[in-house]
Design a protein around this motif. Structure first.
Motif, PDB file in Angstrom:
ATOM      1  N   UNK A 173       0.770  -1.278   0.067  1.00 42.37           N
ATOM      2  CA  UNK A 173      -0.038   0.048  -0.068  1.00 42.37           C
ATOM      3  C   UNK A 173       0.839   1.317   0.216  1.00 42.37           C
ATOM      4  N   UNK A 174       1.975   1.275   0.670  1.00 41.20           N
ATOM      5  CA  UNK A 174       2.906   2.298   0.775  1.00 41.20           C
ATOM      6  C   UNK A 174       3.686   2.685  -0.502  1.00 41.20           C
ATOM      7  N   UNK A 175       3.567   1.449  -1.326  1.00 48.45           N
ATOM      8  CA  UNK A 175       4.331   1.557  -2.753  1.00 48.45           C
ATOM      9  C   UNK A 175       3.553   1.257  -3.796  1.00 48.45           C
ATOM     10  N   UNK A 176       2.308   1.691  -3.727  1.00 48.12           N
ATOM     11  CA  UNK A 176       1.450   1.463  -4.680  1.00 48.12           C
ATOM     12  C   UNK A 176       2.068   1.766  -6.112  1.00 48.12           C
ATOM     13  N   UNK A 177       2.671   2.958  -6.353  1.00 46.16           N
ATOM     14  CA  UNK A 177       2.946   3.265  -7.499  1.00 46.16           C
ATOM     15  C   UNK A 177       4.209   2.718  -8.162  1.00 46.16           C
ATOM     16  N   UNK A 178       4.571   1.711  -7.226  1.00 49.94           N
ATOM     17  CA  UNK A 178       6.036   1.116  -7.719  1.00 49.94           C
ATOM     18  C   UNK A 178       5.871  -0.762  -7.968  1.00 49.94           C
ATOM     19  N   UNK A 179       6.271  -1.039  -9.238  1.00 49.62           N
ATOM     20  CA  UNK A 179       6.455  -2.290  -9.522  1.00 49.62           C
ATOM     21  C   UNK A 179       7.205  -3.334  -8.451  1.00 49.62           C
ATOM     22  N   UNK A 180       6.410  -3.552  -7.336  1.00 47.77           N
ATOM     23  CA  UNK A 180       7.065  -4.399  -6.377  1.00 47.77           C
ATOM     24  C   UNK A 180       7.257  -5.846  -6.781  1.00 47.77           C
ATOM     25  N   UNK A 181       8.466  -6.530  -6.374  1.00 48.25           N
ATOM     26  CA  UNK A 181       8.934  -7.726  -6.895  1.00 48.25           C
ATOM     27  C   UNK A 181       8.719  -8.679  -5.429  1.00 48.25           C
ATOM     28  N   UNK A 182       8.943 -10.039  -5.613  1.00 49.90           N
ATOM     29  CA  UNK A 182       8.946 -10.871  -4.460  1.00 49.90           C
ATOM     30  C   UNK A 182      10.329 -10.639  -3.817  1.00 49.90           C
TER      31      UNK A 182
END
Length: 337
Positions: free
Chosen positions: A235-244
């Motif tokens: 939620x804090x990085x919703x604009x980032x393409x988070x990875x495993x």
């Protein structure tokens, strides 16, 4: 010797990214084509030599496919601080690698600085990846809690099942084909990160046999806490393409612990959860009516490096192709988010 693409791409990619295809008609010339390797080839079988090299280099990873039509002896070394894995695609008979026989179901490995001693069969088509050893081992420690170099030791041919070899071979060929088809995607740091981590993950899946691995001993309460912390980070990085790998590093847990936690708490694996988040992120951007950007640009920025898979996943999720979303937004059919 003919260079088919590198000149055309000059200036189109970041300095640390290159894509090239080269055909050679001399074994010595062919040996010098692979970037940052010091190699020398001796042609052993009689006949006109023809070699072909496809290569993509971005960040910490070099992926290449090499085809030769004569038996050659290959000597030399890879770049210092690297680790190479090679998988035959097709070969005529058996080959010899550092004193051991290999066939089409072998995974070969070489540590940077170690001497290459490779006798190919009369025809060999091989796909390989050379990665920065520190970056790969750091990923293995953070995501798998595995000391990769200790596991590999002095091995030159890795024990594997034909199914594992086939999966890794297919994956690396897909990576190379995707980069060759759309090299400009390498301009996006998110794409380079996603594809680099996908390569690391596939290598580790083929090297570390999980069939005998025991389930991580986490309690129900701790699994719930892991998932909640993961969702807070998302939620804090919703604009980032988070990875495993991002989640494993942030939460200080292994990929398997993360996997079991998501499955037990949400009945969903973290890869699927993150893919859904990234698809939604790409959709938000497509709905903002970008005039100058293509679907490929937006997909790459959200870490989708295989465009046909992205389009299929997007349509399955939202009922339309990403190009349709973009066209509707540009025609005023959608209100920008």
């Amino acid at each position: 010797m003919t260079d088919l693409r590198e000149a055309a791409l000059a200036g189109a990619l970041p300095p640390h990214c290159t894509v090239s295809e080269v055909t050679s008609f001399d074994a010595d010339d062919h040996a010098s084509n692979l970037q940052h390797w010091k190699q020398h080839y001796v042609q052993l079988s009689a006949g006109r030599f023809e070699g072909r090299l496809e290569e993509a280099w971005f960040g910490n990873v070099q992926v290449f496919r090499e085809r030769t039509n004569q038996s050659v002896h290959e000597g030399g070394v890879a770049w210092e601080g690297s680790r190479t894995f090679g998988i035959p695609v097709e070969m005529d008979g058996l080959g010899w690698y550092c004193g051991e026989v290999f066939d089409q179901n072998s995974i070969l490995t070489l540590r940077g600085g170690a001497e290459l001693n490779f006798r190919t069969p009369n025809m060999l088509d091989i796909v390989a990846v050379t990665a920065d050893s520190d970056a790969l081992n750091q990923y293995a420690m953070q995501v798998e809690h595995l000391d990769l170099e200790a596991l590999l030791g002095s091995r030159r041919i890795l024990p594997n099942t034909p199914e594992q070899v086939a999966e890794l071979r297919s994956f690396l060929l897909t990576v190379l084909a995707s980069i060759n088809a759309a090299p400009a995607m390498a301009n996006h740091a998110q794409m380079r990160k996603a594809i680099e981590q996908a390569i690391y993950s596939s290598l580790l899946a083929s090297i570390a046999n999980e069939s005998d691995a025991t389930r991580p001993s986490t309690t129900s309460t701790s699994r719930v806490q892991i998932v909640e912390r993961a969702r807070e980070y998302m939620r804090a990085h919703i604009e980032d393409p988070i990875t495993v790998a991002d989640l494993c590093q942030e939460l200080n847990v292994s990929r398997r612990t993360l996997q079991y936690s998501f499955q037990d708490v949400l009945d969903l694996n973290p890869v699927s959860f993150l893919r859904a988040m990234r698809l939604n992120g790409a959709r938000r951007e497509l709905r903002r009516r970008p005039e100058q950007e293509s679907v490929a640009d937006i997909a790459a920025r959200w870490g989708f490096w295989h465009l046909s898979h992205f389009a299929a996943d997007y349509k399955a999720m939202f009922g339309e192709l990403p190009s349709e979303t973009l066209n509707k937004a540009r025609s005023g059919g959608l209100i920008g988010a």
